[in-house]
Scaffold this motif. Structure first.
Motif, PDB file in Angstrom:
ATOM      1  N   GLN A 129     -34.524  20.189  29.999  1.00  0.00           N
ATOM      2  CA  GLN A 129     -33.334  20.542  29.223  1.00  0.00           C
ATOM      3  C   GLN A 129     -32.173  19.601  29.549  1.00  0.00           C
ATOM      4  O   GLN A 129     -31.398  19.217  28.655  1.00  0.00           O
ATOM      5  N   ILE A 130     -32.041  19.241  30.820  1.00  0.00           N
ATOM      6  CA  ILE A 130     -30.990  18.309  31.223  1.00  0.00           C
ATOM      7  C   ILE A 130     -31.217  16.943  30.572  1.00  0.00           C
ATOM      8  O   ILE A 130     -30.297  16.332  30.017  1.00  0.00           O
ATOM      9  N   VAL A 131     -32.467  16.468  30.614  1.00  0.00           N
ATOM     10  CA  VAL A 131     -32.791  15.181  30.004  1.00  0.00           C
ATOM     11  C   VAL A 131     -32.571  15.237  28.497  1.00  0.00           C
ATOM     12  O   VAL A 131     -32.034  14.299  27.892  1.00  0.00           O
ATOM     13  N   ASP A 132     -32.961  16.340  27.872  1.00  0.00           N
ATOM     14  CA  ASP A 132     -32.769  16.483  26.422  1.00  0.00           C
ATOM     15  C   ASP A 132     -31.294  16.382  26.041  1.00  0.00           C
ATOM     16  O   ASP A 132     -30.944  15.753  25.036  1.00  0.00           O
ATOM     17  N   ARG A 133     -30.442  17.012  26.837  1.00  0.00           N
ATOM     18  CA  ARG A 133     -29.008  16.958  26.535  1.00  0.00           C
ATOM     19  C   ARG A 133     -28.463  15.543  26.699  1.00  0.00           C
ATOM     20  O   ARG A 133     -27.637  15.085  25.910  1.00  0.00           O
ATOM     21  N   MET A 134     -28.947  14.846  27.720  1.00  0.00           N
ATOM     22  CA  MET A 134     -28.486  13.480  27.896  1.00  0.00           C
ATOM     23  C   MET A 134     -29.066  12.562  26.818  1.00  0.00           C
ATOM     24  O   MET A 134     -28.405  11.607  26.388  1.00  0.00           O
ATOM     25  N   GLU A 135     -30.264  12.852  26.353  1.00  0.00           N
ATOM     26  CA  GLU A 135     -30.834  12.064  25.259  1.00  0.00           C
ATOM     27  C   GLU A 135     -29.961  12.152  24.009  1.00  0.00           C
ATOM     28  O   GLU A 135     -29.809  11.163  23.279  1.00  0.00           O
ATOM     29  N   GLU A 136     -29.396  13.314  23.744  1.00  0.00           N
ATOM     30  CA  GLU A 136     -28.500  13.465  22.598  1.00  0.00           C
ATOM     31  C   GLU A 136     -27.293  12.543  22.738  1.00  0.00           C
ATOM     32  O   GLU A 136     -26.838  11.947  21.764  1.00  0.00           O
ATOM     33  N   VAL A 137     -26.783  12.437  23.973  1.00  0.00           N
ATOM     34  CA  VAL A 137     -25.623  11.586  24.227  1.00  0.00           C
ATOM     35  C   VAL A 137     -25.995  10.116  24.022  1.00  0.00           C
ATOM     36  O   VAL A 137     -25.263   9.351  23.400  1.00  0.00           O
ATOM     37  N   VAL A 138     -27.160   9.720  24.559  1.00  0.00           N
ATOM     38  CA  VAL A 138     -27.608   8.327  24.443  1.00  0.00           C
ATOM     39  C   VAL A 138     -27.919   7.978  22.992  1.00  0.00           C
ATOM     40  O   VAL A 138     -27.535   6.913  22.493  1.00  0.00           O
ATOM     41  N   ALA A 139     -28.599   8.863  22.293  1.00  0.00           N
ATOM     42  CA  ALA A 139     -28.983   8.592  20.904  1.00  0.00           C
ATOM     43  C   ALA A 139     -27.783   8.352  20.017  1.00  0.00           C
ATOM     44  O   ALA A 139     -27.839   7.549  19.073  1.00  0.00           O
ATOM     45  N   ALA A 140     -26.675   9.027  20.313  1.00  0.00           N
ATOM     46  CA  ALA A 140     -25.479   8.890  19.486  1.00  0.00           C
ATOM     47  C   ALA A 140     -24.855   7.499  19.596  1.00  0.00           C
ATOM     48  O   ALA A 140     -24.066   7.101  18.733  1.00  0.00           O
ATOM     49  N   LEU A 141     -25.220   6.742  20.635  1.00  0.00           N
ATOM     50  CA  LEU A 141     -24.671   5.396  20.799  1.00  0.00           C
ATOM     51  C   LEU A 141     -25.241   4.419  19.774  1.00  0.00           C
ATOM     52  O   LEU A 141     -24.568   3.455  19.385  1.00  0.00           O
ATOM     53  N   ALA A 142     -26.479   4.642  19.357  1.00  0.00           N
ATOM     54  CA  ALA A 142     -27.137   3.736  18.405  1.00  0.00           C
ATOM     55  C   ALA A 142     -28.138   4.529  17.571  1.00  0.00           C
ATOM     56  O   ALA A 142     -29.346   4.305  17.656  1.00  0.00           O
ATOM     57  N   PRO A 143     -27.655   5.476  16.765  1.00  0.00           N
ATOM     58  CA  PRO A 143     -28.570   6.381  16.051  1.00  0.00           C
ATOM     59  C   PRO A 143     -29.552   5.671  15.128  1.00  0.00           C
ATOM     60  O   PRO A 143     -30.737   6.037  15.086  1.00  0.00           O
ATOM     61  N   ASP A 144     -29.084   4.653  14.398  1.00  0.00           N
ATOM     62  CA  ASP A 144     -29.987   3.954  13.476  1.00  0.00           C
ATOM     63  C   ASP A 144     -31.106   3.238  14.226  1.00  0.00           C
ATOM     64  O   ASP A 144     -32.261   3.254  13.796  1.00  0.00           O
ATOM     65  N   PRO A 150     -37.877   5.372  18.134  1.00  0.00           N
ATOM     66  CA  PRO A 150     -37.681   6.619  18.877  1.00  0.00           C
ATOM     67  C   PRO A 150     -38.360   6.639  20.243  1.00  0.00           C
ATOM     68  O   PRO A 150     -37.917   7.358  21.141  1.00  0.00           O
ATOM     69  N   SER A 151     -39.399   5.829  20.415  1.00  0.00           N
ATOM     70  CA  SER A 151     -40.112   5.822  21.699  1.00  0.00           C
ATOM     71  C   SER A 151     -39.273   5.244  22.824  1.00  0.00           C
ATOM     72  O   SER A 151     -39.607   5.406  24.007  1.00  0.00           O
ATOM     73  N   LEU A 152     -38.171   4.559  22.484  1.00  0.00           N
ATOM     74  CA  LEU A 152     -37.318   3.967  23.516  1.00  0.00           C
ATOM     75  C   LEU A 152     -36.277   4.931  24.066  1.00  0.00           C
ATOM     76  O   LEU A 152     -35.689   4.673  25.116  1.00  0.00           O
ATOM     77  N   LEU A 153     -36.048   6.042  23.370  1.00  0.00           N
ATOM     78  CA  LEU A 153     -34.964   6.944  23.775  1.00  0.00           C
ATOM     79  C   LEU A 153     -35.205   7.551  25.146  1.00  0.00           C
ATOM     80  O   LEU A 153     -34.300   7.570  25.992  1.00  0.00           O
ATOM     81  N   ARG A 154     -36.398   8.049  25.404  1.00  0.00           N
ATOM     82  CA  ARG A 154     -36.671   8.681  26.704  1.00  0.00           C
ATOM     83  C   ARG A 154     -36.577   7.679  27.855  1.00  0.00           C
ATOM     84  O   ARG A 154     -35.890   7.957  28.849  1.00  0.00           O
ATOM     85  N   PRO A 155     -37.259   6.514  27.786  1.00  0.00           N
ATOM     86  CA  PRO A 155     -37.132   5.595  28.917  1.00  0.00           C
ATOM     87  C   PRO A 155     -35.719   5.075  29.130  1.00  0.00           C
ATOM     88  O   PRO A 155     -35.289   4.857  30.268  1.00  0.00           O
ATOM     89  N   MET A 156     -34.963   4.892  28.036  1.00  0.00           N
ATOM     90  CA  MET A 156     -33.580   4.458  28.197  1.00  0.00           C
ATOM     91  C   MET A 156     -32.762   5.541  28.905  1.00  0.00           C
ATOM     92  O   MET A 156     -31.954   5.254  29.795  1.00  0.00           O
ATOM     93  N   THR A 157     -32.981   6.783  28.515  1.00  0.00           N
ATOM     94  CA  THR A 157     -32.250   7.896  29.133  1.00  0.00           C
ATOM     95  C   THR A 157     -32.621   8.042  30.603  1.00  0.00           C
ATOM     96  O   THR A 157     -31.756   8.241  31.465  1.00  0.00           O
ATOM     97  N   MET A 158     -33.901   7.920  30.910  1.00  0.00           N
ATOM     98  CA  MET A 158     -34.329   8.045  32.299  1.00  0.00           C
ATOM     99  C   MET A 158     -33.816   6.885  33.139  1.00  0.00           C
ATOM    100  O   MET A 158     -33.546   7.043  34.339  1.00  0.00           O
ATOM    101  N   SER A 159     -33.663   5.711  32.531  1.00  0.00           N
ATOM    102  CA  SER A 159     -33.086   4.580  33.255  1.00  0.00           C
ATOM    103  C   SER A 159     -31.631   4.864  33.621  1.00  0.00           C
ATOM    104  O   SER A 159     -31.159   4.501  34.705  1.00  0.00           O
ATOM    105  N   LEU A 160     -30.925   5.527  32.714  1.00  0.00           N
ATOM    106  CA  LEU A 160     -29.538   5.918  32.999  1.00  0.00           C
ATOM    107  C   LEU A 160     -29.495   6.890  34.171  1.00  0.00           C
ATOM    108  O   LEU A 160     -28.682   6.737  35.098  1.00  0.00           O
TER     109      LEU A 160
END
Length: 213
Positions: A129-144, A150-160
């Protein structure tokens, strides 16, 4: 009739949790006994057992309370902020919640696997749930771009999270405050986000023998 809890029950419970987290982190979960915890808390072993019937339940509460606090803190970051400001607020919120919780964070990373399977499932759900919430924050930086990759969202978030999660290992050396470090991480992440996505696209394109659009 059930016995009413003492007025300071929650205060004592949290004091036990804080001390237990410190002792577990310093001496190791397996090497620490309930007697050790009672001594560290300055109470009898019977009182420890009054609050916690086992080490497993105690460790589960230490990690669970820590994750609950992180989840609440991320939920309090306004969703209507401009995306970059929202990321900065989220990184600052995480590091602020790590303040004086380095032991709890260390246990979350290193001792969660020592718990019974059902406890692990519950706590890992909190982590998701914590990662999901942060993914929403990261995705908003470059939604298009994340819509296309979409496969890059999780590894980018985990890198953060990776950059944030290790602050507790070296911060004792000084040189930078939590707030300054949170801002630095946000700057690095925002500045490198599009380059990282481009790099991954180029790598995939090269492997497929084509050029990215």
């Amino acid at each position: 009739m059930a016995r009413a809890k003492a007025a300071d029950h929650e205060e004592k419970r949290r004091a036990i949790l804080r001390t237990a987290a410190s002792v577990f982190a310093e001496h190791g979960y397996d090497a620490t006994s309930m007697r050790d915890l009672a001594t560290a808390c300055g109470v009898s072993k019977a009182l420890i057992y009054h609050y916690y019937p086992s080490k497993e339940v105690l460790l589960s509460d230490v990690i669970g309370d820590h994750l609950d606090a992180l989840l609440v803190a991320l939920g309090e970051v306004p969703s209507d902020l401009e995306p970059k400001s929202r990321l900065r607020a989220a990184t600052a919120s995480i590091l602020e919640n790590y303040h004086e919780a380095d032991s709890e964070h260390k246990l979350q990373l290193n001792a969660l696997s020592r718990l019974p399977v059902e406890d692990q499932k519950r706590l890992r759900q909190l982590q998701r749930q914590i990662v999901d919430r942060m993914e929403e924050v990261v995705a908003a930086l470059a939604p298009d771009r994340f819509d296309r990759e979409p496969s890059l969202l999780r590894p980018m978030t985990m890198s953060l999270f990776g950059m944030l999660n290790w602050f507790y290992l070296w911060k004792r050396g000084g040189g930078i405050t939590r707030q300054s470090y949170a801002e630095m991480v946000a700057d690095l992440f925002i500045g490198g986000l599009n380059d990282a996505i481009d790099g991954q696209q180029n790598t995939v394109a090269a492997a497929n023998g084509s050029r990215p659009d």
